[in-house]
Design a protein around this motif. Structure first.
Motif, PDB file in Angstrom:
ATOM      1  N   TRP A 246       0.828  -1.204   0.000  1.00  0.00           N
ATOM      2  CA  TRP A 246       0.000   0.000   0.000  1.00  0.00           C
ATOM      3  C   TRP A 246       0.866   1.259   0.000  1.00  0.00           C
ATOM      4  O   TRP A 246       0.565   2.229  -0.702  1.00  0.00           O
ATOM      5  CB  TRP A 246      -0.940  -0.001   1.193  1.00  0.00           C
ATOM      6  CG  TRP A 246      -1.767   1.252   1.285  1.00  0.00           C
ATOM      7  CD1 TRP A 246      -1.680   2.250   2.207  1.00  0.00           C
ATOM      8  CD2 TRP A 246      -2.797   1.656   0.364  1.00  0.00           C
ATOM      9  NE1 TRP A 246      -2.588   3.243   1.944  1.00  0.00           N
ATOM     10  CE2 TRP A 246      -3.291   2.909   0.810  1.00  0.00           C
ATOM     11  CE3 TRP A 246      -3.346   1.071  -0.777  1.00  0.00           C
ATOM     12  CZ2 TRP A 246      -4.304   3.583   0.149  1.00  0.00           C
ATOM     13  CZ3 TRP A 246      -4.368   1.751  -1.445  1.00  0.00           C
ATOM     14  CH2 TRP A 246      -4.830   2.994  -0.982  1.00  0.00           C
ATOM     15  N   ARG A 247       1.957   1.238   0.771  1.00  0.00           N
ATOM     16  CA  ARG A 247       2.868   2.395   0.776  1.00  0.00           C
ATOM     17  C   ARG A 247       3.467   2.608  -0.602  1.00  0.00           C
ATOM     18  O   ARG A 247       3.589   3.747  -1.074  1.00  0.00           O
ATOM     19  CB  ARG A 247       3.978   2.190   1.816  1.00  0.00           C
ATOM     20  CG  ARG A 247       3.515   2.305   3.265  1.00  0.00           C
ATOM     21  CD  ARG A 247       4.693   2.438   4.213  1.00  0.00           C
ATOM     22  NE  ARG A 247       5.558   1.258   4.185  1.00  0.00           N
ATOM     23  CZ  ARG A 247       5.386   0.205   4.963  1.00  0.00           C
ATOM     24  NH1 ARG A 247       4.368   0.160   5.822  1.00  0.00           N
ATOM     25  NH2 ARG A 247       6.219  -0.819   4.899  1.00  0.00           N
ATOM     26  N   THR A 249       2.115   1.711  -3.427  1.00  0.00           N
ATOM     27  CA  THR A 249       1.039   2.161  -4.319  1.00  0.00           C
ATOM     28  C   THR A 249       0.835   3.669  -4.214  1.00  0.00           C
ATOM     29  O   THR A 249       0.777   4.371  -5.238  1.00  0.00           O
ATOM     30  CB  THR A 249      -0.273   1.432  -3.974  1.00  0.00           C
ATOM     31  OG1 THR A 249      -0.098   0.026  -4.154  1.00  0.00           O
ATOM     32  CG2 THR A 249      -1.407   1.919  -4.867  1.00  0.00           C
ATOM     33  N   THR A 250       0.722   4.174  -2.992  1.00  0.00           N
ATOM     34  CA  THR A 250       0.516   5.617  -2.824  1.00  0.00           C
ATOM     35  C   THR A 250       1.731   6.400  -3.311  1.00  0.00           C
ATOM     36  O   THR A 250       1.582   7.470  -3.920  1.00  0.00           O
ATOM     37  CB  THR A 250       0.245   5.948  -1.347  1.00  0.00           C
ATOM     38  OG1 THR A 250       1.308   5.431  -0.524  1.00  0.00           O
ATOM     39  CG2 THR A 250      -1.067   5.331  -0.893  1.00  0.00           C
TER      40      THR A 250
END
Length: 370
Positions: A246-247, A249-250
């Motif tokens: 997720w990190r 991705t952002t």
């Protein structure tokens, strides 16, 4: 050999992405005409059932040809009921999303595997694992050396950089200036030999600060310490993998957005050449873990970029399928075709920026992995 391994890694990512589309299309009853690795001209092909499998000459991607992906396509009557645009929206979304989903699953599997086999990073050790050229440590210290003391002090790994950076340049620091006093560095080699060397660290204005909130820039000797690992189970590995992905991705979405308003953001983009070179360098240095981590990162990045809502990207097909669902009737193909110019320009922009950066790096210092 390292280049072959890197290219093989990319081929696997492409094959798995396209296999996701292929398997989903077969599962929901669509007709798959072709499953191709790389782009034409075709070097080899073979037909099995209704599907032609082949390998193209241009190693820049791959594709699956599903009957009826173009609404204007002439389709034999006996195959019309299995055409892409004759299918319900949910089937189209499943087929298109399957490619990026496969890339996400590949990245997840690699990261979880690394966590479970090697363990998660839990700080750093005092073993030197990387040395940079054009810095004082190069030639003076060796890979695998254990740091015994710095300036006569036995320090924890986290305090070594702090002690080195306490040696500053005289006056206002500028890039490359040497500290006015040397660092006395005591190390133990793999054979047990202990030696002490005096090195003057040099100022790097881009170096990360020792403490959060401080400005960039400090003196460095140009080496890195190996990470320390702790063993974890599947549950922790899976949870931490999702959090890490997720990190990424952002960060990836933010990096792509910065292309349009930040010159520094454009410099951070790497193309196929750069990505392959970095993975190749990792294999060449026998750092298999780092090479696998890079492939996982690239696989996840492929999924993210492909999900941007612009044709011809996968996200564009999903966007227009959902728009049709909301509208309640098909979207005219000419509208989708005109809108696809935005996606085409975006893909060209990313490719051009990445390739330009790759060429600049190849002309300069190269793609330093460490």
């Amino acid at each position: 050999m390292s280049w072959l391994l890197a290219i093989a890694g990319f081929c696997v990512l492409i094959i798995l992405h396209e296999f996701g589309h292929f398997a989903a299309a077969k599962a929901v009853g669509m007709r798959v005409e072709r499953f191709m690795l790389f782009f034409p001209p075709i070097l080899f092909k073979v037909k099995r059932g209704e599907t032609e499998y082949g390998i193209g000459a241009i190693p820049a991607g791959g594709y699956v040809k599903i009957t009826g992906m173009n609404p204007a396509e002439e389709i034999p009557p006996e195959h019309a009921h299995r055409a892409y645009y004759r299918q319900p929206v949910w089937k189209r979304v499943v087929v298109i999303a399957a490619g990026p989903v496969m890339n996400v699953l590949v990245a997840f599997a690699i990261i979880v595997g690394i966590f479970m086999i090697k363990g998660e990073v839990d700080g750093t050790s005092n073993r030197i694992g990387a040395i940079e050229k054009n810095y004082p440590a190069y030639g003076a210290l060796g890979l695998g050396d254990h740091v015994v003391a710095v300036d006569g002090k036995k320090l924890a790994p986290d305090d070594i950089s702090r002690q080195i950076s306490s040696h500053r340049c005289a006056g206002k620091p500028v890039k490359g200036c040497a500290a006015s006093t040397p660092v006395r560095f005591t190390v133990r080699s793999a054979d047990g030999t202990v030696r002490t060397v005096s090195l003057r660290p040099i100022y790097d204005p881009t170096a990360d600060p020792i403490q959060a909130g401080q400005p960039r820039g400090r003196t460095r000797l140009g080496f890195g310490l190996d990470p320390a690992y702790t063993t974890v189970g599947f549950g922790t590995a899976a949870s931490d993998s999702v959090a890490g992905m997720w990190r990424v991705t952002t960060a990836t979405v933010s990096a792509i957005a910065r292309i349009f308003y930040s010159s520094q953001g454009r410099k951070e983009v790497s193309g196929v050449v750069g990505s392959t070179t970095v993975v190749s360098q990792s294999f060449q240095s026998d750092n298999i873990t780092q090479a696998l981590q890079l492939l996982a990162l690239i696989s996840l990045s492929l999924a993210i970029v492909n999900l941007f809502p612009f044709l011809p990207l996968d996200g564009g097909h999903i966007f227009w399928a959902l728009a049709e669902k909301v509208r309640g009737r098909p979207i005219p193909f000419r509208i989708m075709e005109q809108a696809s110019y935005v996606g085409f320009v975006l893909v060209l922009l990313l490719f051009a920026v990445g390739l330009t950066n790759d060429i600049d790096r190849l002309r300069g210092a190269g793609f330093g992995v460490r």
